[in-house]
Design a protein around this motif. Structure first.
Motif, PDB file in Angstrom:
ATOM      1  N   TYR A 269      44.405  41.670  30.944  1.00  0.00           N
ATOM      2  CA  TYR A 269      43.536  40.669  31.550  1.00  0.00           C
ATOM      3  C   TYR A 269      43.899  40.402  33.008  1.00  0.00           C
ATOM      4  O   TYR A 269      45.047  40.115  33.331  1.00  0.00           O
ATOM      5  CB  TYR A 269      43.636  39.380  30.735  1.00  0.00           C
ATOM      6  CG  TYR A 269      42.785  38.247  31.230  1.00  0.00           C
ATOM      7  CD1 TYR A 269      41.448  38.436  31.561  1.00  0.00           C
ATOM      8  CD2 TYR A 269      43.319  36.970  31.342  1.00  0.00           C
ATOM      9  CE1 TYR A 269      40.671  37.377  32.009  1.00  0.00           C
ATOM     10  CE2 TYR A 269      42.544  35.902  31.782  1.00  0.00           C
ATOM     11  CZ  TYR A 269      41.223  36.116  32.121  1.00  0.00           C
ATOM     12  OH  TYR A 269      40.457  35.074  32.562  1.00  0.00           O
ATOM     13  N   GLN A 270      42.912  40.541  33.890  1.00  0.00           N
ATOM     14  CA  GLN A 270      43.055  40.313  35.323  1.00  0.00           C
ATOM     15  C   GLN A 270      44.183  41.167  35.923  1.00  0.00           C
ATOM     16  O   GLN A 270      44.894  40.744  36.835  1.00  0.00           O
ATOM     17  CB  GLN A 270      43.317  38.821  35.605  1.00  0.00           C
ATOM     18  CG  GLN A 270      42.171  37.906  35.245  1.00  0.00           C
ATOM     19  CD  GLN A 270      40.985  38.016  36.195  1.00  0.00           C
ATOM     20  OE1 GLN A 270      41.053  38.703  37.213  1.00  0.00           O
ATOM     21  NE2 GLN A 270      39.898  37.341  35.852  1.00  0.00           N
TER      22      GLN A 270
ATOM     23  N   GLN B 174      38.737  45.664  30.426  1.00  0.00           N
ATOM     24  CA  GLN B 174      38.804  44.678  31.509  1.00  0.00           C
ATOM     25  C   GLN B 174      37.929  45.156  32.661  1.00  0.00           C
ATOM     26  O   GLN B 174      37.822  46.361  32.889  1.00  0.00           O
ATOM     27  CB  GLN B 174      40.254  44.507  31.958  1.00  0.00           C
ATOM     28  CG  GLN B 174      40.486  43.388  32.941  1.00  0.00           C
ATOM     29  CD  GLN B 174      40.169  42.004  32.377  1.00  0.00           C
ATOM     30  OE1 GLN B 174      39.850  41.097  33.128  1.00  0.00           O
ATOM     31  NE2 GLN B 174      40.223  41.840  31.077  1.00  0.00           N
ATOM     32  N   TYR B 175      37.338  44.214  33.384  1.00  0.00           N
ATOM     33  CA  TYR B 175      36.437  44.534  34.494  1.00  0.00           C
ATOM     34  C   TYR B 175      35.321  45.493  34.047  1.00  0.00           C
ATOM     35  O   TYR B 175      34.838  46.320  34.825  1.00  0.00           O
ATOM     36  CB  TYR B 175      37.199  45.185  35.650  1.00  0.00           C
ATOM     37  CG  TYR B 175      38.384  44.419  36.171  1.00  0.00           C
ATOM     38  CD1 TYR B 175      38.223  43.167  36.769  1.00  0.00           C
ATOM     39  CD2 TYR B 175      39.667  44.966  36.090  1.00  0.00           C
ATOM     40  CE1 TYR B 175      39.318  42.477  37.267  1.00  0.00           C
ATOM     41  CE2 TYR B 175      40.761  44.275  36.589  1.00  0.00           C
ATOM     42  CZ  TYR B 175      40.587  43.026  37.177  1.00  0.00           C
ATOM     43  OH  TYR B 175      41.686  42.342  37.664  1.00  0.00           O
TER      44      TYR B 175
ATOM     45  N   GLU C 291      34.894  34.291  43.925  1.00  0.00           N
ATOM     46  CA  GLU C 291      34.158  34.836  42.786  1.00  0.00           C
ATOM     47  C   GLU C 291      32.680  34.943  43.146  1.00  0.00           C
ATOM     48  O   GLU C 291      32.150  34.145  43.930  1.00  0.00           O
ATOM     49  CB  GLU C 291      34.350  33.949  41.555  1.00  0.00           C
ATOM     50  CG  GLU C 291      35.813  33.744  41.159  1.00  0.00           C
ATOM     51  CD  GLU C 291      36.560  35.020  40.827  1.00  0.00           C
ATOM     52  OE1 GLU C 291      35.913  36.045  40.535  1.00  0.00           O
ATOM     53  OE2 GLU C 291      37.813  35.005  40.862  1.00  0.00           O
TER      54      GLU C 291
ATOM     55  N   ASP D  77      29.950  35.477  40.746  1.00  0.00           N
ATOM     56  CA  ASP D  77      28.962  35.208  39.707  1.00  0.00           C
ATOM     57  C   ASP D  77      28.113  34.002  40.118  1.00  0.00           C
ATOM     58  O   ASP D  77      28.483  33.217  41.005  1.00  0.00           O
ATOM     59  CB  ASP D  77      29.664  34.944  38.382  1.00  0.00           C
ATOM     60  CG  ASP D  77      30.594  33.743  38.449  1.00  0.00           C
ATOM     61  OD1 ASP D  77      30.234  32.679  37.928  1.00  0.00           O
ATOM     62  OD2 ASP D  77      31.684  33.865  39.064  1.00  0.00           O
TER      63      ASP D  77
ATOM     64  N   LYS E 134      34.667  28.417  31.427  1.00  0.00           N
ATOM     65  CA  LYS E 134      34.015  29.702  31.699  1.00  0.00           C
ATOM     66  C   LYS E 134      33.206  30.162  30.488  1.00  0.00           C
ATOM     67  O   LYS E 134      32.119  30.737  30.620  1.00  0.00           O
ATOM     68  CB  LYS E 134      35.064  30.745  32.069  1.00  0.00           C
ATOM     69  CG  LYS E 134      34.492  32.118  32.398  1.00  0.00           C
ATOM     70  CD  LYS E 134      33.595  32.107  33.625  1.00  0.00           C
ATOM     71  CE  LYS E 134      33.192  33.520  34.024  1.00  0.00           C
ATOM     72  NZ  LYS E 134      32.250  33.526  35.156  1.00  0.00           N
TER      73      LYS E 134
ATOM     74  N   ASP F   6      29.203  31.112  30.232  1.00  0.00           N
ATOM     75  CA  ASP F   6      28.702  32.408  29.776  1.00  0.00           C
ATOM     76  C   ASP F   6      27.920  32.340  28.467  1.00  0.00           C
ATOM     77  O   ASP F   6      27.005  33.135  28.244  1.00  0.00           O
ATOM     78  CB  ASP F   6      29.868  33.384  29.610  1.00  0.00           C
ATOM     79  CG  ASP F   6      30.445  33.840  30.941  1.00  0.00           C
ATOM     80  OD1 ASP F   6      29.833  33.551  31.983  1.00  0.00           O
ATOM     81  OD2 ASP F   6      31.502  34.499  30.929  1.00  0.00           O
TER      82      ASP F   6
ATOM     83  N   ASP G 132      36.719  35.896  35.618  1.00  0.00           N
ATOM     84  CA  ASP G 132      36.273  36.408  34.328  1.00  0.00           C
ATOM     85  C   ASP G 132      36.944  35.681  33.169  1.00  0.00           C
ATOM     86  O   ASP G 132      38.083  35.226  33.289  1.00  0.00           O
ATOM     87  CB  ASP G 132      36.578  37.907  34.220  1.00  0.00           C
ATOM     88  CG  ASP G 132      35.536  38.764  34.915  1.00  0.00           C
ATOM     89  OD1 ASP G 132      34.506  38.213  35.324  1.00  0.00           O
ATOM     90  OD2 ASP G 132      35.762  39.980  35.056  1.00  0.00           O
TER      91      ASP G 132
ATOM     92  N   ARG H  34      35.336  38.321  26.380  1.00  0.00           N
ATOM     93  CA  ARG H  34      33.925  38.129  26.049  1.00  0.00           C
ATOM     94  C   ARG H  34      33.644  38.496  24.592  1.00  0.00           C
ATOM     95  O   ARG H  34      32.652  38.044  24.011  1.00  0.00           O
ATOM     96  CB  ARG H  34      33.064  38.975  26.980  1.00  0.00           C
ATOM     97  CG  ARG H  34      32.948  38.378  28.386  1.00  0.00           C
ATOM     98  CD  ARG H  34      31.834  39.038  29.190  1.00  0.00           C
ATOM     99  NE  ARG H  34      31.603  38.331  30.444  1.00  0.00           N
ATOM    100  CZ  ARG H  34      32.232  38.615  31.567  1.00  0.00           C
ATOM    101  NH1 ARG H  34      33.130  39.586  31.599  1.00  0.00           N
ATOM    102  NH2 ARG H  34      31.987  37.933  32.671  1.00  0.00           N
TER     103      ARG H  34
END
Length: 608
Positions: free
Chosen positions: A264-265, A295-296, A377, A379, A517, A521, A587, A591
């Motif tokens: 993650y990240q 990731q990503y 960011e 988004d 977050k 989403d 992020d 998800r």
């Protein structure tokens, strides 16, 4: 690993009290520091801590004691020790012991218990203390007779290092008293081997055939003091090296083969290079699921690569990823053995060493440029929050003209540039702290302390206090969001009271970012319980006796950190840096962990 202070221990069979047997066993195990809150349940033993050369550092809350013991153990390689009053004092430490379990920290939690003559009667502060820790300990010792005090105490400490994880020593409070004949056990320490010779040979043969190998350097490299050996093995193979998740200190960031952390990240460069591997050498890592998930938008684990996995715990081999060669061995010894087996051999990847090094450098440069350009960011929600922030007035701040809410990524980059040499950093859980993984680089082991798989808030500040106790010569910094910092900020008083200077960075963005977050989403920005409007954390820090700096201009981030480190190292003062950040969000953690909501009742039909 730092060596304990040498102190004399009574020799041979001796008459003593159980409290003396307990304390002498602690001395034999090299214990000179403990964390906790005093209590009547162990006061007879506590009375002789000082002449035994043991300091009990009193904390504000026993969870803080547990995290301090964790940080102490991870920074020193020695036992971290927690102690507290039976019942509520002990139950307060459960979360911290769970975090230490997933960090593989040799923490011993000493749990004085209700006396044997009143157990089961529902007396004051009575609790069943063994089941509390059963899930999060490698071994539980329960003293059943005062004649066995030294035996069980020694075993709890031996097992913590043997199995690299927390153990519990449970002592009914009346068993500290009496008179016993006992010999203090000597510590048992084992030399860990490299693994089976057939497995090592198979691994060397597989590595020799690899055209595009990649190494993952894990926590076992740090815990096994295998830093130099990991570097030597990587250099012999000439492969890219990535850190396993939250082990950014397992390979030096300045090394040309270092490509950053997975998970993650983490580092896109490391993930891209790993995705192209034909052989993966996982040195000292269990390859936990959270550190190998996509990731990503990249599912980067190579589908057809062969896996050589080396771990000191045989149960971890092949647990998460299918293994082709599993080696149950110490990371250091295994790296040395593999180097010997590869010595003098021509490897398939030798011919392309320069080409692969150029490819590694290109990917790293691209990722560094992306990080530098990634100033905020992008988004839709974050862009709305950035626009909203332009019209907001800071509730407090430097008051300087031009101040305002700062972008977290820019702040993290400036902090990275200002980190001092030999720095130790702990991070809490949360959105900004997780984004920080991309920016945290280290040159030596035992430098990075993250909450690992348990992922509890309130981790960073007490953990870095414990690390500072273990390594007072090293600069110590904690990162936390305002929500997580609020859970443990009272331990600033511990740092101030006992002269343990640390630097605590608080990202003030007024929200529970990680969970919020998910509401962005999955729940159409319906925010429930995510807002954290707070008073000045800098003001609170000053009220607790610390120094404090509020930062609301980007150009002040680096100077503020340098000033705080000077206060810590030169004046022995704790300083809190409060950084005023926008509400933009990186992020989410996963998800895949949530589904889009479905509502079947009419009254909830709009909540989709």
């Amino acid at each position: 690993m730092t060596a304990p202070t040498a102190r004399p221990v009574v020799q041979g069979l001796q008459k003593m009290t159980p409290s003396e047997a307990f304390v002498e066993t602690l001395v034999a195990q090299g214990v000179d520091t403990m964390f906790g809150i005093m209590g009547s349940a162990f006061m007879d033993a506590m009375d002789i801590f000082a002449p035994a050369g043991i300091t009990l550092i009193p904390v504000v809350h026993e969870q803080g004691a547990g995290h301090m013991a964790d940080g102490y153990a991870r920074a020193s390689g020695r036992h971290g020790v927690i102690i507290g009053q039976n019942g509520p004092g002990i139950s307060n430490a459960v979360t911290a012991v769970a975090a230490a379990y997933w960090a593989h920290s040799p923490v011993v939690v000493i749990t004085p218990e209700t006396g044997t003559m009143t157990q089961g009667l529902g007396g004051f502060q009575e609790a069943q203390q063994l089941p509390m820790f059963q899930e999060f300990t490698k071994y539980q010792a329960h003293v059943t007779n005062n004649k066995r005090m030294a035996e069980f105490t020694a075993r709890a400490f031996d097992r913590a290092l043997l199995e690299m994880g927390p153990t519990q020593l449970n002592i009914p409070r009346d068993l500290f008293y009496g008179e016993v004949q006992v010999e203090i056990p000597r510590p048992i320490r084992i030399e860990r081997g490299a693994g089976g010779p057939e497995a090592l040979k198979a691994a060397a043969d597989l590595i020799a055939t690899a055209k595009n190998p990649v190494m993952i350097s894990g926590g076992g490299v740090v815990m096994g003091d295998a830093f130099k050996e990991a570097i030597a093995l990587a250099e012999r193979i000439g492969c890219p090296v990535v850190n396993s998740y939250q082990h950014n200190d397992s390979f030096p960031a300045s090394h040309p083969q270092w490509c950053g952390p997975l998970g993650y990240q983490g580092s896109k460069a490391g993930m891209r290079l790993l995705s192209e591997a034909d052989v993966v050498i996982a040195l000292g890592t269990r390859l936990g699921p959270f550190g190998t998930l996509p990731q990503y938008g990249m599912d980067y684990w190579p589908k057809n690569a062969k896996l050589v996995q080396i771990d000191a715990d045989a149960k971890m081999l092949g647990l998460v990823k299918k293994v082709d060669v599993g080696i149950c061995g110490d990371a250091k010894a295994a790296a040395v053995a593999l180097l010997a087996l590869l010595d003098g051999r021509t490897l398939a990847c030798d011919a392309t060493k320069a080409e692969r090094a150029a490819r590694t450098a290109k990917e790293k440069a691209a990722w560094e440029q992306e990080l530098s350009d990634w100033t905020h960011e992008r988004d839709a929600y974050s862009l709305d929050m950035i626009e909203e922030a332009k019209g907001e007035t800071l509730p407090f701040g430097s008051g300087q003209k031009g101040g305002g809410w700062l972008h977290p990524r820019q702040v993290l980059r400036e902090l990275e540039k200002a980190h001092p040499a030999h720095v130790m950093i702990s991070t809490d859980i949360g959105n900004i702290n997780s984004v920080a993984h991309s920016y945290l680089r280290f040159e030596e082991p035992r430098s990075f302390f993250a909450p690992m798989s348990f992922g509890n808030c309130g981790y960073a500040l007490p953990t870095i206090i414990g690390a500072k106790v273990a390594a007072p010569h090293r600069p110590a910094i904690s990162y936390a969001g305002d929500g997580a910092w609020g859970m443990s900020m009272s331990e600033i008083m511990t740092a101030v009271r006992h002269g343990i200077p640390v630097t605590s960075i608080v990202f003030h963005n007024r929200q529970w970012g990680a969970e919020k977050k998910n509401q962005v989403d999955f729940y159409n920005r319906r925010f429930v319980a995510g807002e954290l409007e707070s008073e000045s954390f800098a003001g609170i820090a000053k009220a607790m006796g610390a120094e404090a700096i509020v930062v609301d201009r980007l150009e002040d981030v680096g100077p503020a950190l340098k000033k705080a480190i000077a206060l810590q190292m030169d004046e022995k003062k704790t300083c809190v840096i409060e950084i005023m950040c926008t509400r933009e969000l990186g992020d989410p953690f996963r998800r895949d962990a949530l589904n889009k909501p479905v509502r079947l009742l009419d009254k909830y039909k709009d909540y989709v």
